[in-house]
Design a protein around this motif. Structure first.
Motif, mmCIF file in Angstrom:
data_model
loop_
_atom_site.group_PDB
_atom_site.id
_atom_site.type_symbol
_atom_site.label_atom_id
_atom_site.label_comp_id
_atom_site.label_asym_id
_atom_site.label_seq_id
_atom_site.Cartn_x
_atom_site.Cartn_y
_atom_site.Cartn_z
ATOM 1 N N ALA A 120 38.254 45.851 50.798
ATOM 2 C CA ALA A 120 39.366 46.507 50.185
ATOM 3 C C ALA A 120 39.812 45.584 49.084
ATOM 4 C CB ALA A 120 40.373 46.610 51.165
ATOM 5 N N PHE A 121 40.219 44.499 49.187
ATOM 6 C CA PHE A 121 40.157 43.624 47.966
ATOM 7 C C PHE A 121 39.503 43.824 46.672
ATOM 8 C CE2 PHE A 121 43.419 41.583 51.038
ATOM 9 C CZ PHE A 121 44.589 41.575 50.399
ATOM 10 N N VAL A 122 38.088 43.979 47.066
ATOM 11 C CA VAL A 122 37.264 44.080 45.857
ATOM 12 C C VAL A 122 37.955 45.315 45.123
ATOM 13 C CG1 VAL A 122 35.138 44.638 45.278
ATOM 14 C CG2 VAL A 122 35.308 42.496 46.803
ATOM 15 N N GLY A 123 38.098 46.332 46.039
ATOM 16 C CA GLY A 123 38.650 47.760 45.388
ATOM 17 C C GLY A 123 39.888 47.449 44.770
ATOM 18 N N VAL A 124 40.789 46.551 45.141
ATOM 19 C CA VAL A 124 42.021 46.214 44.500
ATOM 20 C C VAL A 124 41.743 45.472 43.181
ATOM 21 C CG1 VAL A 124 43.954 44.679 44.574
ATOM 22 C CG2 VAL A 124 43.594 46.129 46.739
ATOM 23 N N ALA A 125 40.739 44.655 43.008
ATOM 24 C CA ALA A 125 40.344 43.964 41.842
ATOM 25 C C ALA A 125 39.882 44.941 40.773
ATOM 26 C CB ALA A 125 39.452 42.896 42.250
ATOM 27 N N LEU A 126 39.081 46.015 41.433
ATOM 28 C CA LEU A 126 38.615 46.822 40.224
ATOM 29 C C LEU A 126 39.561 47.838 39.721
ATOM 30 C CD1 LEU A 126 35.259 47.982 42.278
ATOM 31 C CD2 LEU A 126 35.501 46.478 39.989
ATOM 32 N N LEU A 264 36.386 52.393 47.279
ATOM 33 C CA LEU A 264 36.111 51.236 48.018
ATOM 34 C C LEU A 264 37.290 50.875 49.043
ATOM 35 C CD1 LEU A 264 34.455 48.464 45.691
ATOM 36 C CD2 LEU A 264 33.502 49.777 47.697
ATOM 37 N N VAL A 265 38.505 51.087 48.456
ATOM 38 C CA VAL A 265 39.777 50.881 49.341
ATOM 39 C C VAL A 265 39.675 51.775 50.341
ATOM 40 C CG1 VAL A 265 42.295 50.900 49.501
ATOM 41 C CG2 VAL A 265 41.079 49.863 47.727
#
Length: 309
Positions: A120-126, A264-265
């Motif tokens: 989820a945090f990878v999704g947030v970065a994107l 992703l999130v």
């Protein structure tokens, strides 16, 4: 929780449209004050109590919820960040819940929760990455709101569960307390820029307040019925609905990288939900009276054990 997310999506659209005519703080104050009116009215209709028994937890929930509301409406009303991106960043609150629940609620988070959290945090970065130079501060405010919302939901879970031997708080009492605290706070914030709305602006204020109030009551009931981390992941439905609403109703253009991050999130949320449902079924099977009570290695269900009870 699904009903709450549909209503929160309507609230987000009304907030974005209303903030084009009125200050964001005025829209937020209307949301909070109308929320109090709806909660009190529903309590009268249902005969539910508006008494708050655990005042310490109620104030902790209301203060954290007020901070979250300020951050949420500030970002929802800002044209520099897309509605879908603002909602995606705000929807990370279940991830913060999953991180904090073991310490604050005693609800154990397994390996799947931590893997899903990383995803989820990878999704947030994107999501935040493409527009960070233009709206980096807004992204940080949205994440701060998500963290405050997570704390509010944790205190809400403890309020809904109630303490041993003490009466439970009604959803209406919890929402009314929070809405009054947030309404007074946001009214004070809105006073310097207060503006009389036109008819269209008044309709958006009404839509924001009513949809947000009923969504809050539905969400409060959901957190009282099940574990915080498992219920919270359903808020990811709001991410999907908000992106569709931003494109179809507001005509906003979506960045492909941001959409990939939102996916992703959502995937992390769906994975957490699936694992939570599996865990719930396993727990229910172990608690079933037809499950074996011997020390045999077999896990096959057996007739009820004769224990004298």
């Amino acid at each position: 929780m699904v009903a709450a997310q549909v209503l929160f999506t309507i609230m987000g659209v009304c907030t974005r449209l209303g903030s084009q005519r009125l200050p964001w703080s005025e829209v937020a104050a209307a949301r909070a004050l109308l929320g109090a009116v709806v909660a009190i009215g529903l309590a009268r209709m249902r005969g539910a109590s508006l008494v708050v028994h655990d005042k310490r937890l109620a104030w902790a929930r209301s203060i954290c919820g007020t901070v979250a509301m300020i951050c949420t409406f500030y970002t929802l009303g800002a044209p520099a960040i897309a509605l879908g991106d603002a909602v995606t960043l705000g929807a990370t609150s279940p991830i913060f819940i999953a991180i904090l629940a073991p310490w604050l609620l005693g609800e154990r988070s397994g390996r799947i929760v931590w893997v899903a959290t990383s995803l989820a945090f990878v999704g947030v970065a994107l999501v935040a990455g493409p527009s960070f130079r233009l709206s980096g501060s807004l992204s940080l405010v949205a994440l701060l709101g998500a963290a405050a919302s997570a704390l509010a939901m944790i205190w809400l879970r403890r309020l809904g569960a109630g303490r041993s031997g003490s009466p439970r708080e009604s959803p209406e009492a919890i929402v009314a307390h929070f809405s009054l605290v947030a309404g007074v706070t946001l009214s004070l914030v809105a006073l310097p820029t207060l503006r009389a709305p036109d008819l269209e602006g008044a309709l958006f204020l009404l839509g924001t307040g009513a949809s947000g109030a009923f969504a809050q009551i539905a969400m409060t009931r959901a957190y009282a019925l099940d574990r915080a981390a498992r219920v919270g992941v359903w808020s990811y439905l709001g991410v999907v609905l908000s992106h569709f609403a931003a494109i179809g109703i507001l005509g906003e253009r979506e960045d492909p990288t941001g959409l990939a991050g939102a996916a992703l999130v959502v995937a992390a949320g769906v994975w957490l939900t699936w694992s939570g449902l599996r865990e719930a079924r396993a727990t229910a099977a172990l608690a079933s009276p037809s499950f074996q009570c011997s020390d045999e290695p077999s896990c096959a269900p057996k007739p009820p054990c004769q224990t004298g009870r």
